[in-house]
Design an enzyme around this catalytic site. Structure first.
Site, PDB file in Angstrom:
ATOM      1  N   HIS A   1       0.813  -1.211   0.000  1.00 22.53           N
ATOM      2  CA  HIS A   1       0.000   0.000   0.000  1.00 22.53           C
ATOM      3  C   HIS A   1       0.852   1.270   0.000  1.00 22.53           C
ATOM      4  CE1 HIS A   1       0.866   0.962   4.184  1.00 22.53           C
ATOM      5  NE2 HIS A   1       0.691  -0.324   4.465  1.00 22.53           N
TER       6      HIS A   1
ATOM      7  N   GLU B   1      -2.292  -7.157   7.737  1.00 28.28           N
ATOM      8  CA  GLU B   1      -0.949  -7.009   8.296  1.00 28.28           C
ATOM      9  C   GLU B   1      -0.823  -7.814   9.588  1.00 28.28           C
ATOM     10  OE1 GLU B   1       2.064  -6.899   8.094  1.00 28.28           O
ATOM     11  OE2 GLU B   1       2.675  -4.812   7.818  1.00 28.28           O
TER      12      GLU B   1
END
Length: 190
Positions: free
Chosen positions: A10, A80
């Site tokens: 990202h 994550e």
């Protein structure tokens, strides 16, 4: 069957810019993060993926959309690493209490173990390997580094060897039956 896996980290968030561990906290991209995420569209322009997945976190979903893949399927296993008690802290702050700490080599109190991360990322590897052709995933620094280790059939801790910047793409594949890294940490273009 041949599988190729494109990994996209990202774009920048305030916490990624300042080195704070960002697992479950759902932060937006910074203005710079938005711009570089949009620049990923150029890097990924020639892809025709059979499967497009994204972490459920806003920063990954927004990066996917800005890169031209707003239809990406949310895959919880791409989230994550859960940093537990270390959420929002930098490595130097953690090392004040636990010298030489890394997510790769030490426990994460209240968070995920390396074994937990391996289990969920193995499911992603299995899903991608079931696709004949190209898959594309949008996720995070530590989870993508761990995913790379698992693609290569290495322990999650070996992800420590794969530095990964924000708003970059990498490619994993196979070479004569051997899992390999084809490209790594390619920056977005503006």
């Amino acid at each position: 069957m041949t599988s190729t896996l494109y990994l996209v980290r990202h774009g920048e968030t305030e916490w990624s810019r300042t080195g704070r561990h960002t697992g479950t906290t759902d932060l937006p991209l910074t203005e710079a993060g938005e711009a570089t995420a949009h620049g990923l569209a150029h890097v990924l322009a020639d892809l025709d993926p059979s499967l497009v997945l994204t972490s459920p976190r806003l920063r990954a979903r927004r990066t996917a959309a800005l890169a031209g893949y707003g239809e990406a399927q949310v895959e919880d296993d791409l989230a994550e690493w859960d940093y537990g008690d270390y959420e929002g802290l930098t490595t130097p702050q953690i090392r004040e209490q636990v010298p030489d700490w890394t997510v790769w080599s030490h426990p994460v109190p209240g968070g995920e173990s390396a074994e937990d991360v391996a289990t969920r990322l193995d499911r992603v590897v299995d899903r991608v390997r079931s696709v004949d052709g190209t898959s594309l995933v949008f996720a995070h620094g530590h989870s993508l580094r761990a995913l790379t280790a698992r693609w290569l059939d290495l322990p999650v801790a070996e992800g420590r060897h794969f530095h990964l910047d924000t708003a970059t793409s990498s490619v994993l594949g196979d070479d004569r039956g051997q899992s390999v890294v084809l490209r790594w940490n390619v920056p977005a273009r503006g």
